[in-house]
Design a protein around this motif. Structure first.
Motif, PDB file in Angstrom:
ATOM      1  N   TYR A 159     -26.246 -38.281  13.042  1.00 36.53           N
ATOM      2  CA  TYR A 159     -25.591 -39.440  14.310  1.00 36.53           C
ATOM      3  C   TYR A 159     -26.974 -38.912  15.003  1.00 36.53           C
ATOM      4  CZ  TYR A 159     -25.186 -34.231  16.224  1.00 36.53           C
ATOM      5  OH  TYR A 159     -25.143 -32.932  16.340  1.00 36.53           O
ATOM      6  N   HIS A 160     -26.872 -40.027  15.713  1.00 35.15           N
ATOM      7  CA  HIS A 160     -27.238 -39.378  17.374  1.00 35.15           C
ATOM      8  C   HIS A 160     -27.462 -39.453  18.648  1.00 35.15           C
ATOM      9  CE1 HIS A 160     -26.679 -43.949  16.754  1.00 35.15           C
ATOM     10  NE2 HIS A 160     -27.327 -43.848  18.097  1.00 35.15           N
ATOM     11  N   ARG A 161     -27.515 -39.819  19.108  1.00 34.46           N
ATOM     12  CA  ARG A 161     -27.519 -39.857  20.425  1.00 34.46           C
ATOM     13  C   ARG A 161     -29.211 -40.479  21.752  1.00 34.46           C
ATOM     14  NH1 ARG A 161     -26.400 -35.588  23.907  1.00 34.46           N
ATOM     15  NH2 ARG A 161     -26.585 -34.270  21.947  1.00 34.46           N
ATOM     16  N   LEU A 162     -28.304 -41.965  22.270  1.00 33.56           N
ATOM     17  CA  LEU A 162     -30.104 -42.920  22.806  1.00 33.56           C
ATOM     18  C   LEU A 162     -29.232 -42.368  24.243  1.00 33.56           C
ATOM     19  CD1 LEU A 162     -31.915 -44.367  23.494  1.00 33.56           C
ATOM     20  CD2 LEU A 162     -30.507 -45.974  21.813  1.00 33.56           C
ATOM     21  N   GLU A 163     -30.127 -42.158  24.863  1.00 36.43           N
ATOM     22  CA  GLU A 163     -29.936 -42.454  26.474  1.00 36.43           C
ATOM     23  C   GLU A 163     -31.268 -42.509  27.208  1.00 36.43           C
ATOM     24  OE1 GLU A 163     -27.205 -38.229  26.685  1.00 36.43           O
ATOM     25  OE2 GLU A 163     -29.297 -38.268  27.696  1.00 36.43           O
ATOM     26  N   LEU A 164     -30.708 -43.686  27.902  1.00 38.13           N
ATOM     27  CA  LEU A 164     -31.713 -44.488  29.527  1.00 38.13           C
ATOM     28  C   LEU A 164     -31.808 -43.774  30.331  1.00 38.13           C
ATOM     29  CD1 LEU A 164     -31.380 -48.329  27.347  1.00 38.13           C
ATOM     30  CD2 LEU A 164     -33.094 -46.182  26.291  1.00 38.13           C
ATOM     31  N   TYR A 165     -32.408 -43.548  30.909  1.00 34.15           N
ATOM     32  CA  TYR A 165     -31.954 -43.548  32.281  1.00 34.15           C
ATOM     33  C   TYR A 165     -33.496 -44.608  33.338  1.00 34.15           C
ATOM     34  CZ  TYR A 165     -31.069 -38.900  30.394  1.00 34.15           C
ATOM     35  OH  TYR A 165     -30.209 -38.087  30.357  1.00 34.15           O
ATOM     36  N   GLY A 166     -32.505 -45.445  33.827  1.00 31.63           N
ATOM     37  CA  GLY A 166     -32.762 -46.231  34.384  1.00 31.63           C
ATOM     38  C   GLY A 166     -32.232 -46.866  35.792  1.00 31.63           C
TER      39      GLY A 166
ATOM     40  N   ALA B  96     -32.423 -29.836  23.996  1.00 32.59           N
ATOM     41  CA  ALA B  96     -30.739 -28.888  23.851  1.00 32.59           C
ATOM     42  C   ALA B  96     -29.958 -29.644  22.600  1.00 32.59           C
ATOM     43  CB  ALA B  96     -29.930 -29.509  24.213  1.00 32.59           C
TER      44      ALA B  96
ATOM     45  N   LEU C 133     -36.123 -36.242  15.338  1.00 35.98           N
ATOM     46  CA  LEU C 133     -35.308 -36.446  14.655  1.00 35.98           C
ATOM     47  C   LEU C 133     -35.754 -34.860  14.017  1.00 35.98           C
ATOM     48  CD1 LEU C 133     -33.876 -37.682  11.412  1.00 35.98           C
ATOM     49  CD2 LEU C 133     -35.906 -37.846  11.063  1.00 35.98           C
TER      50      LEU C 133
ATOM     51  N   ILE D 250     -30.910 -51.904  17.215  1.00 34.01           N
ATOM     52  CA  ILE D 250     -31.763 -50.636  17.528  1.00 34.01           C
ATOM     53  C   ILE D 250     -30.602 -50.075  16.223  1.00 34.01           C
ATOM     54  CG2 ILE D 250     -31.197 -48.124  18.964  1.00 34.01           C
ATOM     55  CD1 ILE D 250     -32.118 -50.232  21.721  1.00 34.01           C
TER      56      ILE D 250
ATOM     57  N   ILE E 293     -29.430 -40.192   8.223  1.00 35.77           N
ATOM     58  CA  ILE E 293     -28.995 -40.069   9.738  1.00 35.77           C
ATOM     59  C   ILE E 293     -27.488 -39.998   9.948  1.00 35.77           C
ATOM     60  CG2 ILE E 293     -28.730 -40.566  11.938  1.00 35.77           C
ATOM     61  CD1 ILE E 293     -30.467 -42.706  11.991  1.00 35.77           C
TER      62      ILE E 293
ATOM     63  N   GLN F 205     -34.981 -51.242  23.442  1.00 34.13           N
ATOM     64  CA  GLN F 205     -34.327 -50.535  24.791  1.00 34.13           C
ATOM     65  C   GLN F 205     -34.213 -51.094  25.535  1.00 34.13           C
ATOM     66  OE1 GLN F 205     -36.137 -46.483  24.440  1.00 34.13           O
ATOM     67  NE2 GLN F 205     -34.899 -46.469  22.651  1.00 34.13           N
TER      68      GLN F 205
ATOM     69  N   ILE G 253     -36.419 -49.318  32.883  1.00 35.18           N
ATOM     70  CA  ILE G 253     -35.978 -48.357  32.385  1.00 35.18           C
ATOM     71  C   ILE G 253     -36.512 -47.173  32.513  1.00 35.18           C
ATOM     72  CG2 ILE G 253     -36.493 -46.721  29.920  1.00 35.18           C
ATOM     73  CD1 ILE G 253     -34.642 -48.911  28.659  1.00 35.18           C
ATOM     74  N   ILE G 254     -36.629 -45.810  33.332  1.00 34.41           N
ATOM     75  CA  ILE G 254     -37.820 -44.961  33.429  1.00 34.41           C
ATOM     76  C   ILE G 254     -37.749 -43.652  33.218  1.00 34.41           C
ATOM     77  CG2 ILE G 254     -38.245 -43.446  35.508  1.00 34.41           C
ATOM     78  CD1 ILE G 254     -36.048 -44.720  37.660  1.00 34.41           C
ATOM     79  N   TYR G 255     -37.048 -44.061  31.832  1.00 37.56           N
ATOM     80  CA  TYR G 255     -37.564 -42.824  31.150  1.00 37.56           C
ATOM     81  C   TYR G 255     -35.830 -42.758  30.417  1.00 37.56           C
ATOM     82  CZ  TYR G 255     -34.936 -38.987  32.975  1.00 37.56           C
ATOM     83  OH  TYR G 255     -33.887 -37.836  33.709  1.00 37.56           O
ATOM     84  N   HIS G 256     -36.527 -42.000  28.537  1.00 32.56           N
ATOM     85  CA  HIS G 256     -35.079 -42.444  27.819  1.00 32.56           C
ATOM     86  C   HIS G 256     -35.362 -41.361  27.100  1.00 32.56           C
ATOM     87  CE1 HIS G 256     -38.364 -44.509  25.253  1.00 32.56           C
ATOM     88  NE2 HIS G 256     -37.469 -43.670  24.394  1.00 32.56           N
ATOM     89  N   ARG G 257     -34.178 -40.910  26.345  1.00 35.35           N
ATOM     90  CA  ARG G 257     -33.604 -39.336  24.870  1.00 35.35           C
ATOM     91  C   ARG G 257     -33.463 -40.020  24.622  1.00 35.35           C
ATOM     92  NH1 ARG G 257     -32.830 -34.607  26.675  1.00 35.35           N
ATOM     93  NH2 ARG G 257     -32.395 -35.038  28.333  1.00 35.35           N
ATOM     94  N   LEU G 258     -33.894 -40.332  22.888  1.00 39.20           N
ATOM     95  CA  LEU G 258     -33.662 -40.265  21.706  1.00 39.20           C
ATOM     96  C   LEU G 258     -33.494 -39.840  20.760  1.00 39.20           C
ATOM     97  CD1 LEU G 258     -32.397 -42.676  19.460  1.00 39.20           C
ATOM     98  CD2 LEU G 258     -34.977 -43.556  19.155  1.00 39.20           C
ATOM     99  N   GLU G 259     -32.435 -39.240  20.158  1.00 38.96           N
ATOM    100  CA  GLU G 259     -33.039 -37.317  19.305  1.00 38.96           C
ATOM    101  C   GLU G 259     -31.620 -38.045  17.826  1.00 38.96           C
ATOM    102  OE1 GLU G 259     -32.683 -33.820  22.412  1.00 38.96           O
ATOM    103  OE2 GLU G 259     -30.730 -34.645  21.132  1.00 38.96           O
ATOM    104  N   LEU G 260     -32.423 -38.521  16.693  1.00 43.04           N
ATOM    105  CA  LEU G 260     -31.568 -38.622  15.359  1.00 43.04           C
ATOM    106  C   LEU G 260     -31.247 -37.317  14.504  1.00 43.04           C
ATOM    107  CD1 LEU G 260     -34.038 -41.734  13.866  1.00 43.04           C
ATOM    108  CD2 LEU G 260     -32.282 -41.638  15.564  1.00 43.04           C
TER     109      LEU G 260
END
Lengths: 156, 156
Positions: A142-149, B90, B109, A125, A140, B129, B140-147
Motif C-alpha cells: 500500500y502507499h500514502r501520498l500527501e500533497l501539501y499545497g 511515522a 519505500l 501516478i 507495493i 504531482q 504544491i509546497i511539499y509532499h510526502r510519498l511513502e510506498l
DNA sequence: AACTCAGTTGCAAAGATTCTCAACTGGAAT
DNA sequence: ATTCCAGTTGAGAATCTTTGCAACTGAGTT
C-alpha cells in the motif's frame, strides 16, 4: 477541466457521494472478519459528522457495548487507516483524530492554509509507483501520498 | 539497472552530499536560542547516516552530555520539524524517526517485513504531482510519498 | 449443528510523546 | 562584567498508543 481526459483525476465530493459505503463488504473482501466491536466502531464512524479521537470513539462505543476495549478502538483505526477507509489527522501535539474516507483508495491534497483535505486519484501516478518499486526489487502493498499545497491566487 | 534511462530513479547516497547545512545560523535568524542541548542534537542529526528515533538520538546525546533529557529531544525535534529542518517519518505503528532535510527531497519505500527504508526520487512522479495539484487549483509546497512494499521473491 | 482454527479481543503492561513547573541560561542591554 | 528576563531545560507526571498473551469467536468445512 480538460485535463480529465489525460489524467483521469477523480475529485471526490463528500456531500455528493454521502451514501454510507458498505465497509463490511469491503472488509470482508479484504479477508477481514466482521466482529461485533468492528461493526459498532464502523457505525460510529459512518454516522458522525465530526473528527473524533480514539477516546471519543471509545466512549461512544461502550455506550453500545461496554465490553469493547480501547485497544480495539486503536487497532481498528489502524486497520481502517491502512485500508484507506479513514484518515488520521494529527493536529499539533494532540491525539490523532479520525475521519471516514469514502469509496475507493485515494490520495490527498491538503490545503496548508485552511487544513481542507481534497481527495484525488491518479492511475498514472500509481502506475509509476509500481514501476519504481519494481525497479528497486519490491512489490507495493500500500502507499500514502500527501500533497501539501496552497491555493493558486487567481485574482491577479 | 537499465530502467535508469527511463525513470531516472535517484537513490540518494548521503555520504556524497554530506555538506552540513548551517542550522545554527538558521535557528538564530528564526529567533531561536542556541543552547547546549540543541547544539548537541543538531550535531547528531547532521552527522548521522540513518533515521534515528527520539530514543536513539537521546542515547547518543547523553554520551556527549548526560544531563540532556528525553523531553528536550522531543521538543527539539518538534521545533526542527516546524522549521522544516528535519522530516518526521511515522512508519506503521513504530516510533517516529527523523532525518535531516538536507537539500534534496526524496521519497521512501519501506520494507514492511524488515522496516528498512529505501530512499528514492522520481522526477516523473513529481511532475505528475504538480500537474494534478495544478488541475485542482493548487501549488504544491511539499509532499510526502511513502510506498510500503515487500521484497520480490527471486528464488522461484 | 457441531468442529475447527486463524484472526480477533480484553486486559494489563510497556512504550512513545507531551505537559507542568520550578530552576536555569543565552544573549541583549547596561 | 553584571543584570535581566523570556525562552529553555530536566525531571517526573500525565497522556496517548501499541503490544503480549490467554481466552474467545467468525465463518468456512464437515
Amino acid at each position: 477541466m480538460q485535463l480529465s481526459s489525460i489524467w483521469r483525476i477523480v475529485v471526490l465530493m463528500k456531500h455528493i457521494l454521502n451514501q454510507k459505503p458498505d465497509y463490511e463488504k469491503e472488509l470482508r473482501n479484504a479477508g477481514v472478519r466482521i466482529t461485533r466491536p468492528r461493526r459498532i466502531i464502523l457505525d460510529i464512524l459512518t454516522s458522525t459528522e465530526d473528527h473524533p479521537d480514539a477516546m471519543k470513539i471509545f466512549h461512544r462505543a461502550i455506550e453500545i457495548d461496554d465490553s469493547i476495549s480501547l485497544s480495539t478502538v486503536y487497532r481498528t483505526m489502524n486497520l481502517l487507516e491502512e485500508m484507506g477507509a479513514i484518515h488520521r489527522h494529527a493536529f499539533n501535539g494532540g491525539p490523532s483524530r479520525f475521519e471516514q474516507a469514502h469509496g475507493d483508495h485515494h490520495d490527498h491534497l491538503i490545503d496548508v492554509d485552511t487544513g481542507a483535505v481534497i481527495e484525488f486519484k491518479s492511475d498514472k501516478i500509481e502506475k509509476l509507483q509500481e514501476e519504481v518499486a519494481k525497479a528497486l526489487g519490491y512489490d507495493i502493498i500500500y502507499h500514502r501520498l500527501e500533497l501539501y499545497g496552497r491555493k493558486i491566487d487567481q485574482s491577479s
